[in-house]
Design a protein around this motif. Structure first.
Motif, PDB file in Angstrom:
ATOM      1  N   LEU A 147       0.822  -1.251  -0.051  1.00  0.00           N
ATOM      2  CA  LEU A 147       0.065   0.126  -0.132  1.00  0.00           C
ATOM      3  C   LEU A 147       0.867   1.141  -0.004  1.00  0.00           C
ATOM      4  N   ILE A 148       1.985   1.333   0.779  1.00  0.00           N
ATOM      5  CA  ILE A 148       2.708   2.396   0.896  1.00  0.00           C
ATOM      6  C   ILE A 148       3.479   2.513  -0.587  1.00  0.00           C
ATOM      7  N   LEU A 149       4.217   1.376  -0.616  1.00  0.00           N
ATOM      8  CA  LEU A 149       5.161   1.589  -1.997  1.00  0.00           C
ATOM      9  C   LEU A 149       4.430   1.958  -3.344  1.00  0.00           C
ATOM     10  N   SER A 150       3.212   1.807  -3.318  1.00  0.00           N
ATOM     11  CA  SER A 150       2.380   1.685  -4.556  1.00  0.00           C
ATOM     12  C   SER A 150       2.238   3.230  -4.731  1.00  0.00           C
ATOM     13  N   GLN A 151       2.556   4.129  -3.972  1.00  0.00           N
ATOM     14  CA  GLN A 151       2.163   5.498  -4.023  1.00  0.00           C
ATOM     15  C   GLN A 151       2.821   5.879  -5.267  1.00  0.00           C
ATOM     16  N   ARG A 152       2.120   6.773  -6.256  1.00  0.00           N
ATOM     17  CA  ARG A 152       2.774   7.329  -7.426  1.00  0.00           C
ATOM     18  C   ARG A 152       3.909   8.076  -7.214  1.00  0.00           C
ATOM     19  N   THR A 153       4.045   8.687  -6.001  1.00  0.00           N
ATOM     20  CA  THR A 153       5.263   9.698  -5.925  1.00  0.00           C
ATOM     21  C   THR A 153       6.554   8.704  -5.420  1.00  0.00           C
ATOM     22  N   LEU A 154       6.321   7.481  -5.050  1.00  0.00           N
ATOM     23  CA  LEU A 154       7.263   6.674  -4.591  1.00  0.00           C
ATOM     24  C   LEU A 154       7.657   5.756  -5.797  1.00  0.00           C
ATOM     25  N   VAL A 191      12.269   1.147  -5.135  1.00  0.00           N
ATOM     26  CA  VAL A 191      10.852   1.056  -4.704  1.00  0.00           C
ATOM     27  C   VAL A 191      10.144   0.002  -5.458  1.00  0.00           C
ATOM     28  N   ILE A 192      10.325  -0.139  -6.520  1.00  0.00           N
ATOM     29  CA  ILE A 192       9.960  -1.095  -7.636  1.00  0.00           C
ATOM     30  C   ILE A 192      10.284  -2.635  -7.061  1.00  0.00           C
TER      31      ILE A 192
END
Length: 87
Positions: free
Chosen positions: A42-49, A55-56
């Protein structure tokens, strides 16, 4: 003769303790593994990250972790429950 029977009692007690530890730690790892990997996704799928290549990789690792836990976890929990409750 008494040392032999006390050894058997000791071994039986140790087996029971290890069975209980295996049950509770296995359940702990299963629950917190699912929760932790879900929060990572949930956190790592944010657009800014997602613009960061690391992160990928972490996102793919969390997805693989959930798949692993969900594919292996229920089988292990079934085995543990069968040992713990002698189903």
């Amino acid at each position: 003769m008494s040392s032999s029977s006390s050894d058997i009692i000791l071994i039986t007690n140790l087996k029971n303790i290890l069975s209980q530890l295996n049950f509770y730690f296995g359940l702990f790892i299963f629950i917190f593994g699912i929760v932790g990997n879900t929060l990572n996704i949930l956190i790592l799928s944010q657009r800014t990250l997602r613009s960061n290549s690391c992160v990928i990789i972490f996102l793919a690792s969390s997805a693989a972790g959930i798949i692993t836990i969900l594919s292996i976890g229920p089988q292990e929990i079934k085995v543990i429950l069968e040992q713990f409750y002698t189903i």
